[in-house]
Design an enzyme around this catalytic site. Structure first.
Site, PDB file in Angstrom:
ATOM      1  CE  LYS A   1       0.972   1.124   4.558  1.00  0.00           C
ATOM      2  NZ  LYS A   1       1.549   2.265   4.937  1.00  0.00           N
TER       3      LYS A   1
ATOM      4  CB  ILE B   1       5.181  -0.577   1.222  1.00  0.00           C
ATOM      5  CG1 ILE B   1       6.081  -1.749   1.482  1.00  0.00           C
ATOM      6  CG2 ILE B   1       5.720   0.513   0.506  1.00  0.00           C
ATOM      7  CD1 ILE B   1       6.632  -2.161   0.364  1.00  0.00           C
ATOM      8  N   GLY B   2       3.340  -1.617   4.282  1.00  0.00           N
ATOM      9  CA  GLY B   2       2.395  -2.602   4.749  1.00  0.00           C
ATOM     10  C   GLY B   2       2.746  -3.946   4.530  1.00  0.00           C
ATOM     11  N   GLY B   3       4.086  -4.356   4.277  1.00  0.00           N
ATOM     12  CA  GLY B   3       4.153  -5.695   3.952  1.00  0.00           C
ATOM     13  C   GLY B   3       3.701  -6.731   4.763  1.00  0.00           C
TER      14      GLY B   3
ATOM     15  CB  SER C   1      -0.094  -4.898   8.025  1.00  0.00           C
ATOM     16  OG  SER C   1       0.421  -4.261   8.979  1.00  0.00           O
ATOM     17  CB  SER C   2      -0.106  -6.730   2.770  1.00  0.00           C
ATOM     18  OG  SER C   2      -0.655  -7.173   1.589  1.00  0.00           O
TER      19      SER C   2
ATOM     20  CG  ASP D   1      -0.949   0.007   8.329  1.00  0.00           C
ATOM     21  OD1 ASP D   1      -1.627   1.126   8.607  1.00  0.00           O
ATOM     22  OD2 ASP D   1       0.340   0.322   8.217  1.00  0.00           O
TER      23      ASP D   1
END
Length: 296
Positions: free
Chosen positions: A24, A112-114, A116-117, A149
């Protein structure tokens, strides 16, 4: 009269491969306050992009959850992937477990939310693989306990976020190409948010103001950017380099990645070819929806 028998739900095949966990971007990030429990109140817009980790799942019948891929510096027991799977088990009482492998592409500490993604993809994929059928709102609730996130990736759309990032409203964003630069510097989120110089009183905006903005990629600012660039010189250098090509370049999240939007893929690729060799960079395209959105 013989009672009709209710058939058990049919499970999908036991293996689910090539599940994307997209990155993100925070198009802006305003810190508007701080709660008594220490969490910061935010306003931001999350833009999903097609730069992804890829996860692979195999269902187990014994309830055991294992991560079969070694990730340097991230023990399996503390990995958000494993924690997400176990949180889903606890919430549902399912008898199933999973072997989980990951092709880890997204940089850690990049904003970039790695992680959390990855957790969100785990929740979505196992909701399907285990035949749970939980609604999206319940998966988001489970995800919030793992990290602020996580819910937006389960939400599955680009979103205007408020609260600590969990109050989400879908927004329409134009199809876009971005260059993301990772200056190979790890930026600890806690260090940025705890800095005494961080501004925590940015005035609240409303979604209608953002929606009416003709250039949504120049709206607002990232309140964390000044702190991160002062502390981490490579982040500052990468941002200044990218601003040569787009004055609205900015940092995403708490860093270290910086990004800028370009008119088309050709222009983005031209910029990427000029990237200094000591940094990593990607040309990415926006996503309108999460690739696994249908799993909730």
């Amino acid at each position: 009269m013989t009672a009709a028998l209710t058939a058990a739900p049919t499970l999908p095949p036991p293996e689910l491969r090539d599940c994307p966990a997209p990155a993100k971007l925070n198009l802006f990030l305003h810190v508007t306050g701080r709660r008594p429990d220490g969490y910061h109140m935010l306003q931001t817009v999350f833009q999903l992009v097609d730069w992804c980790d890829t996860l692979h799942f195999r269902r187990r019948d014994d309830g055991v959850v294992t991560r079969t891929t070694d990730i340097p510096g991230v023990p399996a027991e503390t990995d958000l992937i494993v924690r997400a799977a176990r949180a889903l088990q606890q919430a549902t009482g399912t008898r199933f477990g999973a072997d989980i492998a990951i092709d880890k592409i997204l940089p850690m500490g990049g904003g970039i939310g790695g992680g959390s993604s990855d957790a969100a993809t785990t929740l979505l994929a196992l909701n399907h693989l285990w035949g749970l059928g939980l609604p999206r709102a319940e998966l988001m609730r489970i995800g919030l306990a793992l990290g602020a996130d996580v819910p937006v990736f389960v939400f599955g759309e680009n979103a205007f976020a408020e609260g600590i990032g969990e109050e989400l409203t879908a927004v329409d964003l134009p199809d876009s190409w971005f260059v993301i630069v990772h200056p190979k510097q790890h930026v600890p989120t806690a260090e940025i948010f705890s800095d005494e110089c961080l501004t925590r009183d940015t005035p609240l905006s409303i979604i209608a103001v953002f929606a009416a903005c003709t250039n949504k990629f120049s709206f607002g600012r990232n309140d964390l950017e000044a702190i991160a660039t002062a502390k981490f010189g490579e982040v500052a250098r990468a941002l200044e380099w990218l601003k040569q090509f787009n004055q609205h370049a900015r940092m995403t999240g708490s860093g270290a990645c910086v990004f800028a939007r370009f008119p088309d893929e050709q222009k983005a690729q031209q910029v990427l070819k000029r990237l200094p060799p000591e940094w990593d960079g990607r040309c990415v395209r926006s996503l309108a929806r999460h690739p696994l959105a249908a799993f909730a």
